[in-house]
Design an enzyme around this catalytic site. Structure first.
Site, short mmCIF file in Angstrom:
data_model
loop_
_atom_site.label_atom_id
_atom_site.label_comp_id
_atom_site.label_asym_id
_atom_site.label_seq_id
_atom_site.Cartn_x
_atom_site.Cartn_y
_atom_site.Cartn_z
N TYR A 43 0.82 -1.20 0.00
CA TYR A 43 0.00 0.00 0.00
C TYR A 43 0.87 1.26 0.00
CZ TYR A 43 -3.70 -3.28 1.40
OH TYR A 43 -4.59 -4.33 1.47
N HIS A 103 0.43 -12.01 0.88
CA HIS A 103 -0.62 -11.22 0.24
C HIS A 103 -1.40 -12.00 -0.83
CE1 HIS A 103 -1.58 -6.68 -0.39
NE2 HIS A 103 -2.66 -7.42 -0.53
#
Length: 274
Positions: A43, A103
Site C-alpha cells: 500500500y 498477500h
C-alpha cells in the site's frame, strides 16, 4: 473492541492533501472501538504503514491488533521475508505484528519456505500469528499438506453482496478447518459493482425499511457471516455511519430479498481478488 470490524488502509498515505483527514478518521475509528488495523507493504510502497505508524505511536500498542502483508515476490528466501517484515515493523514503529499475511500466492511461491520462516518469526516474538490472503480452497489444501501449515490463522478474501462466490465452498471449508476469514471490499470492489448494488430496488427497499443507507446494508450483509469485515472510511462522517452498523441487524426477509437479486452461487466460482 469491535472485533467484527477492521480499519483498512489501502490508498491511505499517498496524498498529502488528504493526510489530515485520514489521520483524524483513523484516530476516530480507534477511539470508538475499532482496534483491528489492516495494512500491507504494497500500500503506497510503505506509505500507508508509515502514516499508520505515526498515528499509533502514542497509543497503547497492546490495545491494537496490527496486520500487514508481504508481497509474494518478497517471499522467495528467508532473508527476503525477514527484510520485508522488519521494514514493516520499522514503518509501523512497533516490535511485533499480531498477524502477518502472504498477500497472494503465485505459481513459484514456495509455501514450505514461507511457513517455515513465519513459524520461526513467531517463535522469535515478531509475530503473534500468520496467515494468507486471496487463497482459494485448492491453495489452502496445498498449504495444509505442509508441516505447520494448519497453523495458518486467517485467510483474507474479497467478499460483498455482488460477489458471493466464496459462499459455495470457501466459507464452509474455512469453518470446517477453524480458519478465520477477513473480508475486504465489502462495499464493492469497483464503482460499477457499488452502483449496481446501491441502486438495486431491493437494497433501496431494505435501506428505507430500517432507516439505513445502502452502504450500511452492504456492510451488514458481510457482518452476517463469521469473520471480520475490513472498512476503509474516507471521513469521520463515513466511519460513524459504518460503526453504527454494529448495532443494527438484517432480518430473515431482508436476506431473502437480497438472495433473489444477488443470488447465492450454485457451483464453484473462481476466486476473485484485487
Amino acid at each position: 473492541m469491535i472485533s467484527k470490524l477492521a480499519i483498512g488502509t489501502w490508498l491511505i498515505g499517498e496524498d498529502k492533501s488528504k493526510e489530515k483527514e485520514e489521520i483524524e478518521t483513523i484516530n476516530y475509528a480507534i477511539d470508538n472501538g475499532i482496534k483491528i488495523i489492516d495494512t500491507a507493504e504494497m500500500y503506497g510502497k510503505g506509505k500507508a504503514e508509515k502514516l499508520l505508524g505515526r498515528i499509533i505511536e502514542n497509543k497503547n500498542r497492546e490495545d491494537l491488533y496490527l496486520i500487514s502483508k508481504i508481497y509474494p515476490h518478497n517471499a522467495h528466501t528467508k532473508e527476503q521475508i525477514k527484510k520485508s517484515l522488519f521494514q514493516s515493523l520499522d514503518n509501523l514503529k512497533t516490535s511485533y505484528l499480531d498477524l502477518y499475511l502472504l498477500h497472494w500466492i503465485e505459481n513459484d511461491t514456495n509455501l514450505h519456505l514461507v511457513v517455515e520462516t513465519f513459524e520461526e518469526l513467531k517463535k522469535e516474538g515478531y509475530l503473534k500469528n500468520w496467515g494468507v490472503s486471496n487463497f482459494d480452497v485448492s491453495d489452502l489444501e496445498r498449504l495444509y499438506q505442509i508441516p505447520n501449515g494448519k497453523n495458518c490463522h486467517t485467510n483474507q478474501i474479497l467478499y460483498h453482496i455482488g460477489q458471493r462466490g466464496i459462499e459455495y465452498d470457501l466459507i464452509p471449508y474455512a469453518k470446517d478447518n477453524n480458519l478465520h476469514l477477513m473480508f475486504y471490499s465489502v462495499l464493492g470492489h469497483s464503482k460499477a459493482y457499488r452502483d449496481e448494488i446501491i441502486n438495486s430496488p431491493a437494497i433501496i427497499k431494505i435501506s428505507s425499511k430500517h432507516h439505513m443507507t445502502p452502504y450500511q446494508v452492504m456492510l451488514l450483509f458481510s457482518l452476517e457471516k463469521e469473520g471480520t469485515s475490513i472498512i476503509k472510511a474516507s471521513s469521520i462522517k463515513h466511519i460513524k455511519e459504518l460503526i453504527e452498523v454494529t448495532r443494527l441487524h438484517l432480518d430473515k426477509d431482508d436476506l431473502e430479498q437480497i438472495d433473489k437479486v444477488f443470488k447465492k452461487p450454485l457451483n464453484k466460482v473462481p476466486l476473485q481478488m484485487i
